[in-house]
Motif scaffolding. Structure first.
Motif, PDB file in Angstrom:
ATOM      1  N   THR A 192       0.828  -1.197   0.000  1.00 32.53           N
ATOM      2  CA  THR A 192       0.000   0.000   0.000  1.00 32.53           C
ATOM      3  C   THR A 192       0.865   1.250   0.000  1.00 32.53           C
ATOM      4  O   THR A 192       2.033   1.224   0.406  1.00 32.53           O
ATOM      5  CB  THR A 192      -0.919   0.022   1.229  1.00 32.53           C
ATOM      6  OG1 THR A 192      -0.110  -0.073   2.408  1.00 32.53           O
ATOM      7  CG2 THR A 192      -1.909  -1.120   1.190  1.00 32.53           C
ATOM      8  N   THR A 198       1.104   6.720   2.569  1.00 36.19           N
ATOM      9  CA  THR A 198      -0.004   7.413   3.235  1.00 36.19           C
ATOM     10  C   THR A 198      -1.256   7.291   2.374  1.00 36.19           C
ATOM     11  O   THR A 198      -1.182   7.297   1.140  1.00 36.19           O
ATOM     12  CB  THR A 198       0.318   8.901   3.466  1.00 36.19           C
ATOM     13  OG1 THR A 198       0.607   9.527   2.211  1.00 36.19           O
ATOM     14  CG2 THR A 198       1.506   9.066   4.392  1.00 36.19           C
ATOM     15  N   ALA A 199      -2.403   7.199   3.028  1.00 36.92           N
ATOM     16  CA  ALA A 199      -3.667   6.995   2.304  1.00 36.92           C
ATOM     17  C   ALA A 199      -4.073   8.225   1.503  1.00 36.92           C
ATOM     18  O   ALA A 199      -4.695   8.109   0.449  1.00 36.92           O
ATOM     19  CB  ALA A 199      -4.774   6.623   3.288  1.00 36.92           C
ATOM     20  N   ASP A 200      -3.695   9.428   1.979  1.00 40.09           N
ATOM     21  CA  ASP A 200      -4.123  10.654   1.310  1.00 40.09           C
ATOM     22  C   ASP A 200      -3.077  11.205   0.356  1.00 40.09           C
ATOM     23  O   ASP A 200      -3.244  12.315  -0.180  1.00 40.09           O
ATOM     24  CB  ASP A 200      -4.491  11.717   2.344  1.00 40.09           C
ATOM     25  CG  ASP A 200      -3.363  11.968   3.350  1.00 40.09           C
ATOM     26  OD1 ASP A 200      -2.274  11.370   3.184  1.00 40.09           O
ATOM     27  OD2 ASP A 200      -3.577  12.742   4.303  1.00 40.09           O
ATOM     28  N   ARG A 219       3.233  -1.581   9.043  1.00 42.84           N
ATOM     29  CA  ARG A 219       2.036  -1.922   8.276  1.00 42.84           C
ATOM     30  C   ARG A 219       2.379  -2.839   7.105  1.00 42.84           C
ATOM     31  O   ARG A 219       1.658  -3.790   6.826  1.00 42.84           O
ATOM     32  CB  ARG A 219       1.371  -0.634   7.783  1.00 42.84           C
ATOM     33  CG  ARG A 219       0.257  -0.878   6.770  1.00 42.84           C
ATOM     34  CD  ARG A 219      -0.672   0.305   6.629  1.00 42.84           C
ATOM     35  NE  ARG A 219       0.002   1.585   6.572  1.00 42.84           N
ATOM     36  CZ  ARG A 219       0.430   2.156   5.430  1.00 42.84           C
ATOM     37  NH1 ARG A 219       0.288   1.542   4.288  1.00 42.84           N
ATOM     38  NH2 ARG A 219       0.994   3.337   5.475  1.00 42.84           N
ATOM     39  N   GLU A 252       1.027  -6.550   6.095  1.00 42.67           N
ATOM     40  CA  GLU A 252       0.455  -6.835   4.786  1.00 42.67           C
ATOM     41  C   GLU A 252       1.098  -8.055   4.130  1.00 42.67           C
ATOM     42  O   GLU A 252       0.444  -8.806   3.401  1.00 42.67           O
ATOM     43  CB  GLU A 252       0.607  -5.629   3.858  1.00 42.67           C
ATOM     44  CG  GLU A 252      -0.252  -4.439   4.234  1.00 42.67           C
ATOM     45  CD  GLU A 252       0.032  -3.231   3.366  1.00 42.67           C
ATOM     46  OE1 GLU A 252      -0.492  -2.160   3.683  1.00 42.67           O
ATOM     47  OE2 GLU A 252       0.795  -3.369   2.382  1.00 42.67           O
TER      48      GLU A 252
END
Length: 700
Positions: A657, A660-662, A678, A682
């Protein structure tokens, strides 16, 4: 199965015979070229007799190299590792003389200095021949790499099928330096991962899809390895205000790359987070300041000061690498070549009148060679062993670029050559990962960048310490004294030599007195008054030395000061009488506007640390050219705010991933730590627990 086994045995015998034949021919050739190396009696011998002598000598030398060499290296682990590298030629030459002595043909002799040359050439040829033969057979190539990298280690069962994580830190390589190197074609491996063609020429044929993404991240105010790597591996950068600082309650100067200080910082981080670190479960730490909680450690500074034991295997990486004489000879030759290269480049810079320039004499050529050759080779070999052993997570630091850029400049020709070699190291690890017992995801990252610029001393003719003394009304030496470099490679060399890292005057515990202690961390300076037990306020400093803060704040080489205030808790001081309370500090206006986003938060966070200095000094920064003024003797520096030093990178596989999500840049090494945790989850590896909420103050 039996047929496969016999084919393997036959293949191994065939390769051994081929290496023996090539070694024999090499010995015959050297005997013809070197006058002090003979394979015949003084009166002459037949060609057959000479050939038999060469065959026997080559065979004896090969057996001794395979059997006696690892034993010698293991015994010499009692000798400092740096010295071991210098003994390589002597040991290899001694083995050749012994092989000639036990030769059953009764022929063969060589002068000692000639034996060193013959042994080095034969080791290199035998290694190259063996590699060329085994690389044609994937399984044989894997077994050979495993044997060389893991020799002396216990057999480990095959790892799980879940992917592992390899993190390679390119010390000091900023985001912009990496992208520039990719555009210039200096790093083809990274360019391939990002699907960016080398150079400015359009690609020929289809371009393969990218496999990695490149993300910049921001450091704390203290943009240096001690803070960043502690945060990445242990999840805490709390109370690390700089590379070096004075702690009043302990009366001691803390230095991030001193083994005792590194051990203390690691202990504090574990105490604060309640976790052992990122590498606590089936992890390996290679070439780092801190262990990350790993069970397998090599060249880790935080354990270098402890007495060697089974639990302390920091120097085991040297044995795993130097136990192969070909590795030892190749690294020793490269070491000598790198020393010569540095001397040549230094002379070239001096003759051309290059500016800015710092002194590169003394022991520096050897320190550079250690960082760019020995440390790199040993760490890469250790990571190869981790890959082939199937470890779940590995973190390795390659310090070569950081060391060279400090003295040659971040964009120098010297630094570009180092980037090319680092790219080749990444390509090698990628190839070895293909033979590992489990799939791997390779993450490449940096801990900080470097900002160019001349030194404060070169521009103004005095050091920060001189300026502080002048502001205090104390005598200023006519000749400004040199400051010590904060390069990580110097600590690695001292640890290998088992010598402590020293500060100015060799004083780790300065005697309390009225004179201030002034320490430098790149373009970040720290001023402490050791006779005052608490952190002094602006009002107390003004009462004691009325001209000091004004002298510093108005100097053209100073960007801003941070001091404690009785009225505002903390204030930022700058030129033209600027005095801004921290609560009102912003990034878009005032003294911090030129330092970029996040500067105000970074200053406020450092102000909250228990061991922040009485006066924190950040040098001036010019955004137009990205230059800062280092308080150390470095023309590429890091440690404070200003320019590329605060913007390292994170190069991660696309099947993980996004950081950062944003889509924003991660802020601080602690957030990078959370990202890596994280990713481990995963990959379905060991479930590394997230740390509990940390206490606001450090435990006593």
């Amino acid at each position: 199965m039996r047929g496969v086994r016999w084919r393997r045995i036959a293949s191994q015998i065939g390769r051994s015979v081929a290496v023996w034949v090539v070694s024999t021919l090499t010995m015959l050739l050297l005997a013809g070229l070197l006058p002090d190396f003979r394979l015949q009696a003084p009166g002459g011998d037949s060609a057959t007799r000479i050939a038999v002598t060469a065959a026997c000598g080559a065979g004896a030398f090969g057996l001794l190299s395979a059997v006696a060499w690892p034993l010698l290296v293991r015994l010499l682990l009692l000798v400092p590792a740096f010295v071991l590298g210098l003994l390589v030629f002597f040991l290899n030459g001694s083995l050749l003389l012994l092989a000639l002595h036990v030769n059953p043909s009764g022929r063969g002799e060589a002068a000692p200095e000639t034996a060193v040359i013959v042994a080095a050439v034969m080791s290199a040829v035998a290694s190259a021949t063996g590699a060329a033969l085994t690389v044609r057979d994937d399984e044989a190539y894997r077994r050979r790499l495993h044997r060389l990298a893991m020799r002396g280690s216990r057999h480990r069962p095959p790892g799980p099928s879940a992917p592992g994580l390899i993190c390679v830190q390119l010390d000091g390589v900023g985001h912009d330096v990496l992208t520039g190197a990719v555009r210039a074609g200096l790093m083809p491996t990274v360019a391939r991962w990002l699907a960016r063609p080398d150079g400015d020429e359009p690609p020929v044929g289809p371009v393969p899809p990218p496999t990695h993404r490149l993300t910049p991240w921001r450091t704390d105010w203290s943009s240096q390895t001690g803070a960043s790597q502690l945060g990445i591996l242990h999840g805490s950068t709390f109370d690390v205000p700089a590379f070096r600082w004075y702690e009043k309650d302990r009366g001691e100067v803390m230095v991030s790359n001193r083994p005792t200080s590194a051990a203390e910082l690691q202990y504090r981080a574990v105490l604060r987070t309640g976790e052992e670190g990122l590498l606590a479960v089936d992890g390996a730490s290679r070439g780092n300041l801190f262990s990350g909680g790993a069970g397998e450690q090599a060249l880790v500074l935080s354990i270098a000061a402890r007495r060697r034991s089974r639990e302390n295997r920091s120097r085991a990486g040297y044995f795993a690498y130097f136990s192969d004489p070909a590795n030892a000879v190749r690294t020793a030759l490269s070491f000598v070549a790198e020393v010569g290269r540095e001397i040549g480049e230094s002379v070239r810079a001096r003759v051309r009148g290059q500016r800015p320039r710092v002194s590169r004499g003394g022991l520096y050529p050897f320190v550079r060679a250690f960082a760019t050759v020995v440390e790199r080779d040993v760490v890469v070999a250790a990571v190869m062993g981790d890959l082939l052993a199937g470890r779940t997570v590995v973190y390795a630091d390659l310090v070569a670029y950081d060391e060279v850029a400090h003295h040659s400049g971040p964009g120098s020709r010297d630094a570009e050559k180092v980037l090319q070699r680092l790219d080749r190291a990444l390509a090698l690890l990628e190839r070895v990962a293909e033979h590992a017992p489990r799939p791997y995801r390779i993450v490449v990252l940096s801990d900080h960048g470097q900002s160019p610029g001349e030194t404060f001393r070169a521009r103004y003719g005095l050091t920060l310490g001189d300026l502080v003394r002048a502001g205090c009304g104390l005598a200023v030496p006519r000749r400004a004294q040199r400051t010590h470099s904060g390069a990580e490679a110097r600590a690695a060399v001292r640890a290998a030599l088992r010598r402590p890292v020293e500060e100015s005057g060799g004083r780790h515990r300065p005697a309390p007195g009225s004179e201030p202690i002034v320490l430098a961390s790149g373009n970040l300076g720290l001023v402490s008054f050791p006779d005052v037990p608490h952190r002094m306020t602006k009002e107390e400093i003004d009462a004691r030395h009325p001209a000091l803060l004004t002298t510093l704040a108005h100097h053209p080489g100073i960007g801003f000061l941070l001091v404690r205030s009785e009225r505002h808790d903390g204030v930022l001081l700058a030129a033209h009488g600027a005095e801004i309370p921290l609560a009102e500090l912003t990034d878009d206006r005032g003294p911090l506007a030129r330092f970029g986003p996040g500067a105000a938060d970074a200053v406020r966070r450092t102000h909250s640390f228990p061991h922040t200095a009485d006066i924190m000094v950040n040098s001036a920064y010019e955004p137009a050219d990205g230059e800062v003024l280092a308080f150390e003797e470095q023309i590429g520096s890091h440690g404070g705010l200003g320019g590329a030093q605060s913007r390292p990178f994170l190069l991660s596989p696309l099947d993980l991933t996004a950081p950062t999500a944003d889509g924003r840049e991660p802020v601080g090494a602690e957030e990078v730590h959370q990202v890596l945790r994280r990713w481990l989850a995963e990959l379905d590896g060991p479930q590394v627990p997230l740390p509990a909420d940390a206490p606001e103050e450090r435990a006593a």
